[in-house]
Design a protein around this motif. Structure first.
Motif, PDB file in Angstrom:
ATOM      1  N   LEU A 114       0.831  -1.197   0.000  1.00 54.09           N
ATOM      2  CA  LEU A 114       0.000   0.000   0.000  1.00 54.09           C
ATOM      3  C   LEU A 114       0.871   1.254   0.000  1.00 54.09           C
ATOM      4  O   LEU A 114       0.635   2.187  -0.781  1.00 54.09           O
ATOM      5  CB  LEU A 114      -0.908  -0.014   1.236  1.00 54.09           C
ATOM      6  N   ILE A 115       1.886   1.240   0.857  1.00 53.88           N
ATOM      7  CA  ILE A 115       2.805   2.386   0.921  1.00 53.88           C
ATOM      8  C   ILE A 115       3.471   2.593  -0.440  1.00 53.88           C
ATOM      9  O   ILE A 115       3.539   3.713  -0.958  1.00 53.88           O
ATOM     10  CB  ILE A 115       3.877   2.170   2.024  1.00 53.88           C
ATOM     11  N   GLY A 116       3.894   1.468  -1.040  1.00 56.08           N
ATOM     12  CA  GLY A 116       4.522   1.531  -2.361  1.00 56.08           C
ATOM     13  C   GLY A 116       3.578   2.122  -3.397  1.00 56.08           C
ATOM     14  O   GLY A 116       3.970   2.990  -4.198  1.00 56.08           O
ATOM     15  N   ALA A 117       2.311   1.681  -3.375  1.00 58.77           N
ATOM     16  CA  ALA A 117       1.307   2.159  -4.325  1.00 58.77           C
ATOM     17  C   ALA A 117       1.088   3.659  -4.162  1.00 58.77           C
ATOM     18  O   ALA A 117       1.002   4.398  -5.157  1.00 58.77           O
ATOM     19  CB  ALA A 117       0.003   1.399  -4.123  1.00 58.77           C
ATOM     20  N   VAL A 118       1.019   4.121  -2.936  1.00 56.62           N
ATOM     21  CA  VAL A 118       0.801   5.545  -2.664  1.00 56.62           C
ATOM     22  C   VAL A 118       1.950   6.368  -3.238  1.00 56.62           C
ATOM     23  O   VAL A 118       1.732   7.380  -3.919  1.00 56.62           O
ATOM     24  CB  VAL A 118       0.640   5.793  -1.137  1.00 56.62           C
ATOM     25  N   ILE A 119       3.171   5.894  -3.002  1.00 62.21           N
ATOM     26  CA  ILE A 119       4.356   6.601  -3.511  1.00 62.21           C
ATOM     27  C   ILE A 119       4.332   6.651  -5.040  1.00 62.21           C
ATOM     28  O   ILE A 119       4.586   7.694  -5.658  1.00 62.21           O
ATOM     29  CB  ILE A 119       5.654   5.932  -3.005  1.00 62.21           C
ATOM     30  N   LEU A 120       3.953   5.498  -5.639  1.00 66.54           N
ATOM     31  CA  LEU A 120       3.893   5.403  -7.092  1.00 66.54           C
ATOM     32  C   LEU A 120       2.887   6.394  -7.659  1.00 66.54           C
ATOM     33  O   LEU A 120       3.189   7.166  -8.586  1.00 66.54           O
ATOM     34  CB  LEU A 120       3.519   3.972  -7.487  1.00 66.54           C
ATOM     35  N   ILE A 121       1.685   6.402  -7.106  1.00 65.20           N
ATOM     36  CA  ILE A 121       0.625   7.308  -7.576  1.00 65.20           C
ATOM     37  C   ILE A 121       1.061   8.758  -7.420  1.00 65.20           C
ATOM     38  O   ILE A 121       0.903   9.586  -8.326  1.00 65.20           O
ATOM     39  CB  ILE A 121      -0.689   7.038  -6.798  1.00 65.20           C
ATOM     40  N   PHE A 122       1.643   9.050  -6.292  1.00 65.76           N
ATOM     41  CA  PHE A 122       2.148  10.387  -5.992  1.00 65.76           C
ATOM     42  C   PHE A 122       3.143  10.840  -7.054  1.00 65.76           C
ATOM     43  O   PHE A 122       3.047  11.934  -7.601  1.00 65.76           O
ATOM     44  CB  PHE A 122       2.808  10.350  -4.604  1.00 65.76           C
ATOM     45  N   ASN A 123       4.069   9.921  -7.406  1.00 64.54           N
ATOM     46  CA  ASN A 123       5.093  10.246  -8.397  1.00 64.54           C
ATOM     47  C   ASN A 123       4.519  10.425  -9.789  1.00 64.54           C
ATOM     48  O   ASN A 123       4.910  11.348 -10.517  1.00 64.54           O
ATOM     49  CB  ASN A 123       6.147   9.117  -8.431  1.00 64.54           C
ATOM     50  N   ILE A 124       3.579   9.546 -10.163  1.00 65.52           N
ATOM     51  CA  ILE A 124       2.960   9.639 -11.494  1.00 65.52           C
ATOM     52  C   ILE A 124       2.237  10.963 -11.653  1.00 65.52           C
ATOM     53  O   ILE A 124       2.372  11.665 -12.659  1.00 65.52           O
ATOM     54  CB  ILE A 124       2.005   8.443 -11.734  1.00 65.52           C
ATOM     55  N   ARG A 125       1.511  11.340 -10.623  1.00 68.86           N
ATOM     56  CA  ARG A 125       0.761  12.607 -10.674  1.00 68.86           C
ATOM     57  C   ARG A 125       1.703  13.787 -10.837  1.00 68.86           C
ATOM     58  O   ARG A 125       1.434  14.711 -11.578  1.00 68.86           O
ATOM     59  CB  ARG A 125      -0.060  12.779  -9.383  1.00 68.86           C
TER      60      ARG A 125
END
Lengths: 129, 175
Positions: A114-125
């Motif tokens: 979940l933490i990884g997914a949040v970081i990923l989404i944050f970076n993509i945005r």
């Protein structure tokens, strides 16, 4: 010289648990497989990072005898696991049940995911902007 | 500024993990918590070392007792022997031995050499009763109340400290 190396290699190979000879007189293949499955899944209490199948400790031998006895008397897997857990606690199995005490153990990988997914989404945005 | 903070996060996580692992290192021990605490003593019928008869768990109902699992082959049993002797001689509770996977002559020699502190000694030659008690090493000691309920378990040797801080206070609570 070559034969010496060969002998050494054979000696090393033979220490692998794959070559372990089981002396129990099981009635059929199902029993043999159940025994293998259980001894893979149960922890040796003396040498705690080994399972019963891999361990040669005295207590592990006793426990293996016990497991083999149960298997030969047609006990099912759950009964045998329950017998061990009643005596040694959840720690004895490498496949611990899901309860309040083991909740974190089971779900911590998902939290990390979940933490990884949040970081990923944050970076993509951020990239899109 | 913000960038610096973000780049520092992995480093902070790393040190957090190191700290956590380091703290756990001191905490780690090989004690398996016993699921038998608060439950009845598993039933058994065992021969005695020095008498030609057997005893069951029912024979011990009526007063608190300590079951001490030992073997002449066990180095730490030698180490705890004076502590077991002191506790037995204090008369505060009955100390029962469980001679685990031992030969009679070895056990007998061991006791003759060091003294026999036990009220009575049960013999588990095969090891089935020890498995029922969840024993995974010697020595182990179980404090059992007058009704046959397991109150406390000490894994490893009895020491003056764990007798004074664990066994005796638990025993006092029972009376």
């Amino acid at each position: 010289m070559n034969t010496r190396y060969l002998a050494l290699i054979l000696l090393l190979l033979s220490s692998s648990s794959l070559w372990a000879i089981e002396v129990y007189d099981f009635k059929n293949q199902q029993q043999r497989e159940l025994y293998q499955e259980l001894t893979q899944e149960l922890r040796c209490l003396v040498c705690q990072n080994q399972n019963l199948a891999d361990s040669d400790a005295d207590l592990a031998k006793d426990l293996k005898n016990q497991v083999a006895d149960f298997v030969m008397n047609n006990q099912d897997k759950d009964t045998i696991l329950a017998y061990m857990v009643q005596r040694y606690g959840d720690f004895v199995t490498y496949n611990p049940p899901l309860n309040a005490g083991t909740f974190f153990l089971w779900f911590s990988p998902f939290i990390v995911l979940l933490i990884g997914a949040v970081i990923l989404i944050f970076n993509i945005r951020k990239k899109k902007q | 500024m913000k960038k610096i903070v973000i780049t520092l996060i992995p480093l902070a996580l790393f040190f957090g993990l190191v700290t956590l692992l380091f703290l756990n290192m001191g905490y780690h021990n090989e004690h398996v918590p016993s699921p038998l605490i608060g439950k009845s003593v598993p039933s058994f019928e065992l021969p005695l070392l020095y008498e030609d008869k057997t005893m069951t768990e029912q024979d011990f109902i009526g007063e608190p007792w300590l079951l001490n699992v030992w073997g002449s082959w066990c180095p730490n049993c030698l180490y705890e022997h004076p502590v077991v002797t002191d506790l037995a001689q204090s008369g505060k509770l009955k100390v029962v031995g469980l001679n685990w996977k031992d030969e009679f002559s070895d056990a007998d020699n061991w006791l003759k050499r060091l003294g026999n502190p036990y009220d009575v000694i049960l013999v588990d030659y095969v090891g089935n009763t020890a498995i029922d008690f969840g024993v995974y090493g010697a020595p182990e000691s179980f404090l059992i109340d007058a009704n046959g309920i397991i109150v406390h378990k000490i894994v490893g040797e009895l020491t003056p400290e764990n007798v004074a801080n664990e066994i005796l206070p638990k025993l006092a609570q029972l009376q």
